[in-house]
Design an enzyme around this catalytic site. Structure first.
Site, PDB file in Angstrom:
ATOM      1  N   TYR A 120      -3.928  -2.654   4.042  1.00 40.32           N
ATOM      2  CA  TYR A 120      -2.700  -1.811   3.867  1.00 40.32           C
ATOM      3  C   TYR A 120      -2.935  -0.404   4.407  1.00 40.32           C
ATOM      4  O   TYR A 120      -2.020   0.514   4.845  1.00 40.32           O
ATOM      5  CB  TYR A 120      -2.409  -1.844   2.526  1.00 40.32           C
ATOM      6  CG  TYR A 120      -0.696  -1.477   2.320  1.00 40.32           C
ATOM      7  CD1 TYR A 120      -0.139  -2.417   2.745  1.00 40.32           C
ATOM      8  CD2 TYR A 120      -0.563  -0.465   1.179  1.00 40.32           C
ATOM      9  CE1 TYR A 120       1.527  -1.768   2.559  1.00 40.32           C
ATOM     10  CE2 TYR A 120       0.657  -0.313   0.942  1.00 40.32           C
ATOM     11  CZ  TYR A 120       1.759  -1.096   1.386  1.00 40.32           C
ATOM     12  OH  TYR A 120       3.183  -0.698   1.150  1.00 40.32           O
ATOM     13  N   LYS A 127       1.803   5.659   0.205  1.00 40.11           N
ATOM     14  CA  LYS A 127       2.216   5.375  -0.961  1.00 40.11           C
ATOM     15  C   LYS A 127       1.787   6.110  -1.910  1.00 40.11           C
ATOM     16  O   LYS A 127       2.419   6.490  -2.807  1.00 40.11           O
ATOM     17  CB  LYS A 127       2.265   3.878  -1.368  1.00 40.11           C
ATOM     18  CG  LYS A 127       3.050   2.932  -0.547  1.00 40.11           C
ATOM     19  CD  LYS A 127       4.633   3.062  -0.316  1.00 40.11           C
ATOM     20  CE  LYS A 127       5.203   2.068   0.311  1.00 40.11           C
ATOM     21  NZ  LYS A 127       6.767   2.224   0.159  1.00 40.11           N
TER      22      LYS A 127
END
Length: 259
Positions: free
Chosen positions: A158, A165
């Protein structure tokens, strides 16, 4: 009219396919009595086709959150659909993007321009979108709800989207602090992985998502966006009048599991 969102006017960003959380949020909002406007970027004709699959066709406004003219013109474009003097009650932020070299195990090699793009589109846009529609939201207060993916830990593949995020989650708290006096709530739903178009663009998504097959105590279905969409709809409603700066996990419980 009855329903959880009866009489509310909601702007939903990020609808691209029927498999997205944003699409199901728009559907639930309509089913619960809200008037919905969508925004789209790039493949606008695709978004317009998808909009016709909602219970009621919804207008689509073009919005590139990196385009200052689009942001400046957004209140006027929304007013064209709702009518002058009519405000918004809710905004759904479902916007995220990272260049391919910022994902997939390339964390140490990713150059700043790609990182900057990921952070601007995926995190800073929560602020720029909210500020763009603030004149419409502050007329009677409202709810801003964004979508995140648990940034408390480092996930396989990720990479800089995970960092983005984390920035999104911090941004939501500062927005909640600064807009609370205007009766505007800002919260996030931290959703488990969904097999959407966005997910397919993440190298190694299957490896990441496999965690949910073994660690979700209440179970998790990768092809079902509705639980997360219901979380968003609930936060858009009046049932959380004093909840702001919160992250509601809709992930089958994975976020609280140890080894």
């Amino acid at each position: 009219m009855s329903g959880l969102l009866a009489g509310k006017r909601i702007l939903v960003t990020g609808v691209l396919t029927e498999s997205s959380i944003a699409f199901h949020t728009a559907r639930l909002a309509q089913e619960e009595g809200a008037e919905v406007i969508l925004t789209g970027f790039g493949r606008l004709s695709l978004v317009e086709r998808i909009a016709k699959r909602l219970p009621k066709p919804a207008p689509v406004i073009e919005l590139d959150v990196q385009n200052a003219e689009h942001l400046a013109g957004l209140p006027g474009r929304v007013a064209e659909q709702l009518g002058e003097g009519v405000g918004l009650d809710g905004v759904v932020h479902s916007i995220a993007f990272a260049p391919q070299d910022a994902l997939g195990g390339n964390f140490l090699q990713t150059e700043w321009p790609s990182v900057a793009t990921a952070v601007e589109v995926s995190a800073y846009s929560l602020k720029s979108l909210t500020m763009a529609v603030l004149p419409l939201l502050e007329r009677r207060g409202g709810s801003v709800v964004g979508l995140t993916f648990d940034a408390q830990v480092a996930w396989p593949k990720y990479d800089w989207m995970g960092v983005s995020k984390a920035a999104l989650e911090a941004t939501s708290r500062y927005l909640a602090r600064d807009l609370g006096g205007r009766n505007i709530r800002v919260n996030l739903v931290s959703a488990g992985p969904i097999k959407s178009m966005a997910a397919r663009s993440i190298p190694g998504f299957e490896e990441l998502a496999d965690v949910w097959n073994t660690r979700a105590p209440i179970g998790w279905e990768l092809t079902d966006p509705e639980p997360a969409a219901r979380g968003v709809a609930a936060l858009l409603s009046d049932w959380f009048p004093k909840t702001t700066g919160e992250i509601v996990h809709v992930d089958g419980g994975v976020h609280m599991m140890g080894a």
